[in-house]
Design a protein around this motif. Structure first.
Motif, mmCIF file in Angstrom:
data_model
loop_
_atom_site.group_PDB
_atom_site.id
_atom_site.type_symbol
_atom_site.label_atom_id
_atom_site.label_comp_id
_atom_site.label_asym_id
_atom_site.label_seq_id
_atom_site.Cartn_x
_atom_site.Cartn_y
_atom_site.Cartn_z
ATOM 1 N N ILE A 296 0.841 -1.190 0.000
ATOM 2 C CA ILE A 296 0.000 0.000 0.000
ATOM 3 C C ILE A 296 0.880 1.245 0.000
ATOM 4 O O ILE A 296 2.056 1.195 0.353
ATOM 5 C CB ILE A 296 -0.965 0.023 1.202
ATOM 6 C CG1 ILE A 296 -0.217 0.396 2.500
ATOM 7 C CG2 ILE A 296 -1.695 -1.277 1.349
ATOM 8 C CD1 ILE A 296 -1.138 0.693 3.651
ATOM 9 N N ALA B 280 -5.268 1.997 2.802
ATOM 10 C CA ALA B 280 -5.905 0.805 2.226
ATOM 11 C C ALA B 280 -7.083 0.398 3.105
ATOM 12 O O ALA B 280 -6.975 0.391 4.337
ATOM 13 C CB ALA B 280 -4.905 -0.342 2.106
ATOM 14 N N ALA C 298 -5.196 -6.959 -3.106
ATOM 15 C CA ALA C 298 -4.392 -6.140 -4.025
ATOM 16 C C ALA C 298 -4.148 -6.850 -5.339
ATOM 17 O O ALA C 298 -4.025 -6.207 -6.379
ATOM 18 C CB ALA C 298 -3.060 -5.775 -3.377
#
Length: 319
Positions: free
Chosen positions: A147, A151, A201
Motif C-alpha cells: 500500500i 488501504a 491487491a
C-alpha cells in the motif's frame, strides 16, 4: 484514585482521559495523536479515551466522543516512520490525498503515518462516535509494502479482532470471541491484515495492468508506421522504464515483441485485403524488410499464407 486536577486517571497499563474540548486537544490529541480536534456540533463536548502502551512499539486507543474532525497535519519536524490502523463502530469519513473514503462499522483502514488526513467522526443513533485506533511504530513500507497512503479492510472478522485486541491491551481482558481460534497477539493481528491486503491487491493490480496494457496496445497501433517505434520509444511516451514496460507484458502473459509483431501483421493483413498497395510496399510500411520472414510470421499468426489475403481482395474487386 482519580487525579481531579488534571482530569487523568492511570489504571493498569492504561490511561483514562476525561475533560473538555480544550483539554482534549492540548493534553491528548496533540501530544499523543499528533492531531487537532474540531467539534462539528453545538452539543456539549463529551469524551472518554482509553490508552494502552505496549513496549513503545505500538499504542492502542479507544476513543468515544461527540462528533468532530480529527485533523492531522505534518509539523516542521517529520514524524518517525509509523502507520495507523483505525476501525469505527459508527460511520466515519477519511479525507486523504484528495480522496474521500467512507469508513462504515465492520471496516478498517490502514494509513501511512506520514500522510496528512482528516478523520470525520459522525454520530450514530446513540449520539456518539466510537473509534479503535492502533498506532504502530513502523512504517507501511515495512509492515504493508503493497500500500502507499491508505488501504481499506472490508472484513468484519478483522475489525472484531482489532477491538478484541484493544480490549486486552487497554483493560487486560476482552469479550468471549468463539470465532477466533488463535490466541490474540500483536504479530498475529498484523499478519492477518497483511494477508488480507495482499489477497485484495492482486485482482486490483491485474485490473490496473489490463487497462494500462490496452492503452499501450492502442498507442502501438497508432505508431505502427513510425520508424521510431521501439521499447524505449513506448516507455518514454508513458514515462516508465523499459524494464517496467517488459514486466507489464510478462504479467499479461505475452512479450512486448510478440505484441508489436502481432499488431503489425494484423495491419498488414488489412492492407493486403484492401488490394490497393503492392505487397512489397505493405511489407516495408509495416517494418518487414525480409519477405521470407514476413511470410513465415504471417502463416504462424493467421494459419494461412499471405496470398489468401490478396486472393480475398481480388474476389472483392471482381464482385
Amino acid at each position: 484514585m482519580p487525579d481531579r486536577g488534571g482530569g487523568r486517571v492511570t489504571t493498569s497499563g492504561s490511561m483514562l482521559y476525561e475533560g473538555g474540548v480544550d483539554y482534549f486537544r492540548s493534553q491528548f490529541c496533540k501530544p499523543l495523536l499528533h492531531a487537532d480536534f474540531v467539534p462539528t456540533t453545538d452539543a456539549p463536548f463529551k469524551m472518554t479515551a482509553k490508552l494502552g502502551i505496549v513496549d513503545d512499539d505500538y499504542r492502542s486507543l479507544r476513543l468515544q466522543c461527540t462528533p468532530g474532525i480529527l485533523r492531522r497535519r505534518n509539523g516542521s519536524r517529520p514524524a518517525p516512520p509509523h502507520c495507523l490502523i483505525i476501525t469505527a463502530e459508527s460511520n466515519c469519513a477519511l479525507l486523504i490525498q484528495e480522496q474521500s473514503i467512507r469508513l462504515k462499522p465492520g471496516t478498517a483502514v490502514v494509513i501511512d503515518g506520514s500522510c496528512e488526513f482528516d478523520l470525520i467522526l459522525e454520530r450514530d443513533s446513540e449520539q456518539r462516535c466510537l473509534v479503535d485506533w492502533l498506532h504502530i511504530a513502523q512504517g507501511t513500507s515495512t509492515l504493508f509494502p503493497q500500500i502507499e497512503a491508505s488501504a481499506m479492510v472490508n472484513s468484519e472478522a478483522i475489525t472484531t479482532y482489532i477491538r478484541f485486541h484493544n480490549d486486552l491491551t487497554i483493560n487486560g481482558h476482552g469479550p468471549d470471541l468463539a470465532g477466533i481460534s488463535q490466541p490474540p497477539s500483536f504479530d498475529h493481528l498484523i499478519e492477518i491484515i497483511r494477508e488480507y491486503l495482499l489477497r485484495t491487491a492482486l485482482p486490483m493490480q491485474h485490473d490496473s495492468d489490463s487497462q494500462f496494457y490496452e492503452q499501450i496496445k492502442l498507442y502501438i497501433n497508432e505508431q505502427l508506421r513510425s520508424r521510431e517505434l521501439s521499447p524505449h520509444f513506448i516507455a518514454q511516451h508513458f514515462d516508465i522504464s523499459v524494464r517496467k514496460l517488459y514486466a507489464l507484458f510478462e504479467r499479461m502473459g505475452i512479450s512486448l515483441r510478440e505484441t508489436i509483431t502481432g499488431l503489425r501483421l494484423e495491419a498488414a493483413r488489412r492492407d493486403l485485403e484492401s488490394g490497393t498497395k503492392k505487397v512489397a510496399t505493405i511489407l516495408l510500411e509495416h517494418g518487414f524488410g525480409n519477405p521470407s520472414t514476413f511470410y513465415r510470421l504471417y502463416k504462424k499468426h493467421f494459419g494461412q499464407a499471405p496470398r489468401s489475403g490478396r486472393a480475398k481482395a481480388a474476389k472483392g474487386s471482381e464482385r
